[in-house]
Every structure is written in C-alpha cells, then in structure tokens.
Design an enzyme around this catalytic site. Structure first.
Site, PDB file in Angstrom:
ATOM      1  N   TYR A 162      14.118   9.132   5.824  1.00  0.00           N
ATOM      2  CA  TYR A 162      13.225   8.249   5.069  1.00  0.00           C
ATOM      3  C   TYR A 162      12.744   7.101   5.958  1.00  0.00           C
ATOM      4  O   TYR A 162      11.547   6.850   6.087  1.00  0.00           O
ATOM      5  CB  TYR A 162      13.973   7.707   3.851  1.00  0.00           C
ATOM      6  CG  TYR A 162      13.178   6.811   2.943  1.00  0.00           C
ATOM      7  CD1 TYR A 162      12.115   7.305   2.190  1.00  0.00           C
ATOM      8  CD2 TYR A 162      13.494   5.460   2.817  1.00  0.00           C
ATOM      9  CE1 TYR A 162      11.403   6.475   1.327  1.00  0.00           C
ATOM     10  CE2 TYR A 162      12.794   4.627   1.953  1.00  0.00           C
ATOM     11  CZ  TYR A 162      11.742   5.143   1.208  1.00  0.00           C
ATOM     12  OH  TYR A 162      11.044   4.323   0.352  1.00  0.00           O
ATOM     13  N   ASN A 190      -3.028  12.973   6.661  1.00  0.00           N
ATOM     14  CA  ASN A 190      -4.088  13.528   5.805  1.00  0.00           C
ATOM     15  C   ASN A 190      -4.846  12.429   5.063  1.00  0.00           C
ATOM     16  O   ASN A 190      -6.082  12.475   4.948  1.00  0.00           O
ATOM     17  CB  ASN A 190      -3.484  14.481   4.759  1.00  0.00           C
ATOM     18  CG  ASN A 190      -3.041  15.789   5.389  1.00  0.00           C
ATOM     19  OD1 ASN A 190      -3.576  16.203   6.411  1.00  0.00           O
ATOM     20  ND2 ASN A 190      -2.070  16.436   4.781  1.00  0.00           N
ATOM     21  N   ARG A 241      19.650   4.936  -7.893  1.00  0.00           N
ATOM     22  CA  ARG A 241      19.560   3.533  -7.503  1.00  0.00           C
ATOM     23  C   ARG A 241      20.470   2.708  -8.409  1.00  0.00           C
ATOM     24  O   ARG A 241      20.718   3.064  -9.556  1.00  0.00           O
ATOM     25  CB  ARG A 241      18.107   3.056  -7.550  1.00  0.00           C
ATOM     26  CG  ARG A 241      17.313   3.689  -6.405  1.00  0.00           C
ATOM     27  CD  ARG A 241      15.894   3.215  -6.361  1.00  0.00           C
ATOM     28  NE  ARG A 241      14.990   4.222  -6.858  1.00  0.00           N
ATOM     29  CZ  ARG A 241      13.676   4.239  -6.603  1.00  0.00           C
ATOM     30  NH1 ARG A 241      13.126   3.317  -5.873  1.00  0.00           N
ATOM     31  NH2 ARG A 241      12.926   5.189  -7.107  1.00  0.00           N
ATOM     32  N   TYR A 278      -4.707   4.190  13.483  1.00  0.00           N
ATOM     33  CA  TYR A 278      -6.023   4.437  12.878  1.00  0.00           C
ATOM     34  C   TYR A 278      -6.817   3.131  12.779  1.00  0.00           C
ATOM     35  O   TYR A 278      -8.040   3.126  12.920  1.00  0.00           O
ATOM     36  CB  TYR A 278      -5.880   5.081  11.493  1.00  0.00           C
ATOM     37  CG  TYR A 278      -6.006   6.583  11.549  1.00  0.00           C
ATOM     38  CD1 TYR A 278      -4.997   7.364  12.095  1.00  0.00           C
ATOM     39  CD2 TYR A 278      -7.144   7.233  11.073  1.00  0.00           C
ATOM     40  CE1 TYR A 278      -5.113   8.745  12.159  1.00  0.00           C
ATOM     41  CE2 TYR A 278      -7.265   8.620  11.130  1.00  0.00           C
ATOM     42  CZ  TYR A 278      -6.243   9.364  11.674  1.00  0.00           C
ATOM     43  OH  TYR A 278      -6.379  10.730  11.750  1.00  0.00           O
TER      44      TYR A 278
HETATM   45  N1  LIG Z   1      11.021   1.695  -5.764  1.00  0.00           N
HETATM   46  C1  LIG Z   1      11.331   0.970  -4.703  1.00  0.00           C
HETATM   47  O1  LIG Z   1      12.173   0.071  -4.804  1.00  0.00           O
HETATM   48  C2  LIG Z   1      10.622   1.191  -3.393  1.00  0.00           C
HETATM   49  C3  LIG Z   1      10.995   0.399  -2.310  1.00  0.00           C
HETATM   50  C4  LIG Z   1      10.349   0.581  -1.097  1.00  0.00           C
HETATM   51  C5  LIG Z   1       9.318   1.496  -0.970  1.00  0.00           C
HETATM   52  N2  LIG Z   1       8.965   2.250  -2.044  1.00  0.00           N
HETATM   53  C6  LIG Z   1       7.875   3.232  -1.854  1.00  0.00           C
HETATM   54  O2  LIG Z   1       6.990   3.199  -2.954  1.00  0.00           O
HETATM   55  C7  LIG Z   1       6.493   4.508  -3.233  1.00  0.00           C
HETATM   56  C8  LIG Z   1       6.720   4.880  -4.679  1.00  0.00           C
HETATM   57  O3  LIG Z   1       8.101   4.847  -4.975  1.00  0.00           O
HETATM   58  P1  LIG Z   1       8.671   4.990  -6.454  1.00  0.00           P
HETATM   59  O4  LIG Z   1       9.845   4.103  -6.546  1.00  0.00           O
HETATM   60  O5  LIG Z   1       7.578   4.879  -7.427  1.00  0.00           O
HETATM   61  O6  LIG Z   1       9.248   6.474  -6.380  1.00  0.00           O
HETATM   62  P2  LIG Z   1       8.932   7.742  -7.313  1.00  0.00           P
HETATM   63  O7  LIG Z   1       9.815   8.854  -6.823  1.00  0.00           O
HETATM   64  O8  LIG Z   1       9.005   7.352  -8.734  1.00  0.00           O
HETATM   65  O9  LIG Z   1       7.421   8.028  -6.970  1.00  0.00           O
HETATM   66  C9  LIG Z   1       7.013   8.698  -5.819  1.00  0.00           C
HETATM   67  C10 LIG Z   1       5.990   9.730  -6.239  1.00  0.00           C
HETATM   68  O10 LIG Z   1       5.520  10.425  -5.070  1.00  0.00           O
HETATM   69  C11 LIG Z   1       5.371  11.786  -5.450  1.00  0.00           C
HETATM   70  N3  LIG Z   1       5.389  12.601  -4.222  1.00  0.00           N
HETATM   71  C12 LIG Z   1       6.415  12.771  -3.352  1.00  0.00           C
HETATM   72  N4  LIG Z   1       6.045  13.584  -2.363  1.00  0.00           N
HETATM   73  C13 LIG Z   1       4.750  13.932  -2.606  1.00  0.00           C
HETATM   74  C14 LIG Z   1       3.800  14.747  -1.919  1.00  0.00           C
HETATM   75  N5  LIG Z   1       4.116  15.385  -0.778  1.00  0.00           N
HETATM   76  N6  LIG Z   1       2.564  14.872  -2.450  1.00  0.00           N
HETATM   77  C15 LIG Z   1       2.226  14.243  -3.591  1.00  0.00           C
HETATM   78  N7  LIG Z   1       3.073  13.460  -4.278  1.00  0.00           N
HETATM   79  C16 LIG Z   1       4.323  13.298  -3.786  1.00  0.00           C
HETATM   80  C17 LIG Z   1       6.533  12.050  -6.384  1.00  0.00           C
HETATM   81  O11 LIG Z   1       6.368  13.203  -7.185  1.00  0.00           O
HETATM   82  C18 LIG Z   1       6.559  10.776  -7.208  1.00  0.00           C
HETATM   83  O12 LIG Z   1       5.740  10.830  -8.356  1.00  0.00           O
HETATM   84  C19 LIG Z   1       7.190   5.432  -2.228  1.00  0.00           C
HETATM   85  O13 LIG Z   1       6.341   5.641  -1.123  1.00  0.00           O
HETATM   86  C20 LIG Z   1       8.395   4.641  -1.791  1.00  0.00           C
HETATM   87  O14 LIG Z   1       8.802   4.993  -0.491  1.00  0.00           O
HETATM   88  C21 LIG Z   1       9.600   2.127  -3.248  1.00  0.00           C
END
Ligand SMILES: NC(=O)c1ccc[n+]([C@@H]2O[C@H](COP(=O)([O-])OP(=O)(O)OC[C@H]3O[C@@H](n4cnc5c(N)ncnc54)[C@H](O)[C@@H]3O)[C@@H](O)[C@H]2O)c1
Length: 310
Positions: free
Chosen positions: A134, A88, A175, A148
């Site tokens: 995941y 999307n 975590r 894309y």
């Molecule tokens: N924190 C880390 O160490 C880490 C490491 C690798 C990758 N990431 C990636 O970074 C991104 C953010 O992670 P974070 O640590 O801030 O986690 P987080 O859970 O704090 O934030 C993720 C956010 O995405 C929102 N979300 C989930 N599904 C959704 C959907 N279908 N529509 C709209 N919003 C949605 C959640 O409500 C949340 O606010 C993620 O994509 C995660 O995979 C994080």
C-alpha cells in the site's frame, strides 16, 4: 469516501461520474444518487484502460483498497491501482485537459521518525514489509503524478489523507474505529493490538471532503496533509468508545501487527496557510454521528466477518 465526495459535488451542482470496480466498495452507499440526472456510474477497474466520453473538468482518483485488512488480502490489486490505475487516470486527465487530484495517504510516512508529520518529511517505509504494497503504491502514485505535472504540465493535486472516519465505513474493515464500535454493538470485549500507547488522529469525513474540495480548486501542486491533529492513544480511544456506547465489556490486549505505525499526527500548517482549512468537527460530535449510523444498520451487518474477495 467516494460516496461522500459524490454527494458534495452533486450539492455544488456538478455533473458527477462515479467509477468503481466495487472490490472493497458497496453500491448501497451511492444508491440514493442513481435517481439523479447529474449522476452516472461506471462499473470499471481503473487499473485497466479507462474511457469516458465527452468533456471532463476534474478527476479525483480515490480508487484503492484502503484498510490493512483489505490490502493485505489483495496486495497485487493494491499495487496495480496505485501504479497502473494512476497512470491510466493521468492519461485520461491529459487527454481531457482536466485537473486531477490523487488520494495519497499518511502511510507514505510509514512508521515516522518525525512527529508530527510535515509534508517535507520523506518517510520511513519498509518496502518489503506487508504494508509495503500500500505504502509503496501510494509513493509511486505521488511520483508519477508529479512527473506528469513536471513533464506534461498537467494540473495535478496530491492530498495526503490521515485516518478518516464517518458513516458508510464497513464495520468489518479492520480499522480501529469500526472495529471497536462493532465489538461494543455485538457485546464483545474491545481488542487493542499492542499495549495501547500507539497514537492515531481521526478526522471526520465532512472535514476531509471540505479539505479535498479546497485543494482541488486551489493552484497548489505540492502534497498537502489533510487530517485532524487531535491525537489520542488507542487505549484512551477505547475508553471513549466504551463511554459513548455504554458497553459493559472490557478491553483485551493482543500482539501488535508487523510495521504498525506507533505515532500518527498530521502537521496541517500547509493546509491552514494555503487552503485556509482546518477541521471543525470534534471527535465527540463525529463519533456520535458515526455511532448512530452503525447502530441503525441491519443486524446481519454486525456479524459480517468477510468481504466478497475474502
Ligand atoms: N479512509 C482513510 O482513512 C484513508 C486514509 C488515507 C488515504 N485514503 C485513501 O482514500 C481513498 C478512499 O479510501 P476509503 O477509505 O474510501 O476506502 P474504500 O475501500 O471505502 O474505497 C475505495 C474504493 O476504491 C474502489 N477500488 C479499489 N480498487 C479499484 C480499482 N482498481 N478500480 C476501481 N475502483 C477500485 C473500491 O471498490 C472502493 O469503493 C483510497 O485511495 C485510500 O487509499 C483513505
């Protein structure tokens, strides 16, 4: 992370739209932005069709449950946001002629057989293991983003994020860093899963945001690792937390979860060369700031064991 990104782009004088369905997020992390004229918030699930009126320059797709405790409880939503959600947002970027950066993860390397992990490494992922929901969602996300780029000429950026920490994490997100600090603050023993010899490398959130910002503005479309190569065993890390918090508790050991990666360390040569980026905040500094944040939370936060979807 999303809230920290909003802060950074607001600081750079962009008009920012936050979009989140709040499945794992919390509005209180962005409530300070609501009074600003250049910030808007849409409560929306990006796995459903996304409509945003007007012009967009950049889209940063960070929506996804991110901690194992979350994605193991909501596996289907996790797969959907990495696949349908990414599709999307790529469509939105194409329609708006916007550049899109997608948040991938070190988990695409799975339980790596190569150390440290370079972007050329293809990974060692069990697609049908519990973490597969995941890891494979993120691997699909990278594949469709690259498609894309190749087939539609879309301007795409892919960041592979390694463990990141900082204020606004949830104490109960499973975590290791908030888990240890939460246990220390509640006066509980610190739990290590396995024998503690597994390693992690922790990047402070401000360093990560700087890396994201530089990658977004670069002209590089291949994946880039962003993380802190300063690797530590979980047993050593527990000792650091004990020292930082002054807790008198001890460390206890429990069984290692299935498919838990044994070693994690980013090779950041590419980020150094292409983005002239490297982490600046030491673990000591970052942990001190993060501990202050957790220490000042209202007491009931310390005892929240479940999230709203649990
Ligand atoms: N924190 C880390 O160490 C880490 C490491 C690798 C990758 N990431 C990636 O970074 C991104 C953010 O992670 P974070 O640590 O801030 O986690 P987080 O859970 O704090 O934030 C993720 C956010 O995405 C929102 N979300 C989930 N599904 C959704 C959907 N279908 N529509 C709209 N919003 C949605 C959640 O409500 C949340 O606010 C993620 O994509 C995660 O995979 C994080």
């Amino acid at each position: 992370m999303g809230s920290h990104l909003c802060d950074r782009f607001i600081k750079e004088h962009y008009e920012v739209i936050g979009m989140d369905n709040l499945i794992t997020g919390d509005l209180k992390n962005i409530e300070h932005l609501f009074k600003l004229r250049n910030f808007e918030f849409y409560h929306h699930d990006v796995s459903k069709f996304v409509f945003v009126p007007g012009h967009l320059d950049y889209i940063l797709h960070f929506a996804s449950p991110a901690s194992p405790i979350d994605y193991l409880k909501i596996p289907i939503q996790t797969l959907k946001v990495g696949s349908l959600g990414t599709h999307n947002l790529l469509g939105l970027a194409k329609g708006k002629k916007a550049r899109i950066l997608v948040a991938s993860t070190s988990e695409v390397y799975g339980d790596p057989t190569v150390h440290p992990q370079k972007e050329e490494y293809w990974g060692n992922v069990n697609p049908v293991g519990p973490r597969g929901v995941y890891d494979e969602a993120k691997r699909f996300q990278e594949a469709i983003t690259m498609a894309y780029h190749t087939y539609h000429g879309l301007e795409t950026r892919i960041i592979r994020i390694f463990n990141t920490y900082g204020p606004r994490m949830r104490l109960n997100d499973g975590r290791v860093l908030p888990a240890f600090i939460g246990q220390a603050l509640r006066g509980e023993d610190l739990t290590i899963f396995g024998n503690g010899s597994q390693t992690r490398s922790f990047c402070y959130v401000d360093d990560l945001v700087e890396g994201i910002y530089r990658l977004l503005l670069s002209d590089y479309h291949q994946p880039v690792n962003i993380g802190n190569p300063d690797e530590i065993t979980i047993a050593e890390f527990a000792e650091e937390i004990i020292k930082l918090t002054g807790t008198k508790q001890k460390v206890i050991y429990k069984d290692l979860p299935v498919d838990d990666p044994k070693q994690r360390q980013p090779d950041i040569t590419r980020a150094r060369e292409i983005l002239k980026w490297e982490p600046k905040v030491s673990r000591k500094e970052g942990l001190t700031i993060t501990y202050e944040y957790f220490k000042n939370l209202p007491e009931e936060e310390l005892y929240k064991s479940k999230h709203r979807f649990a």
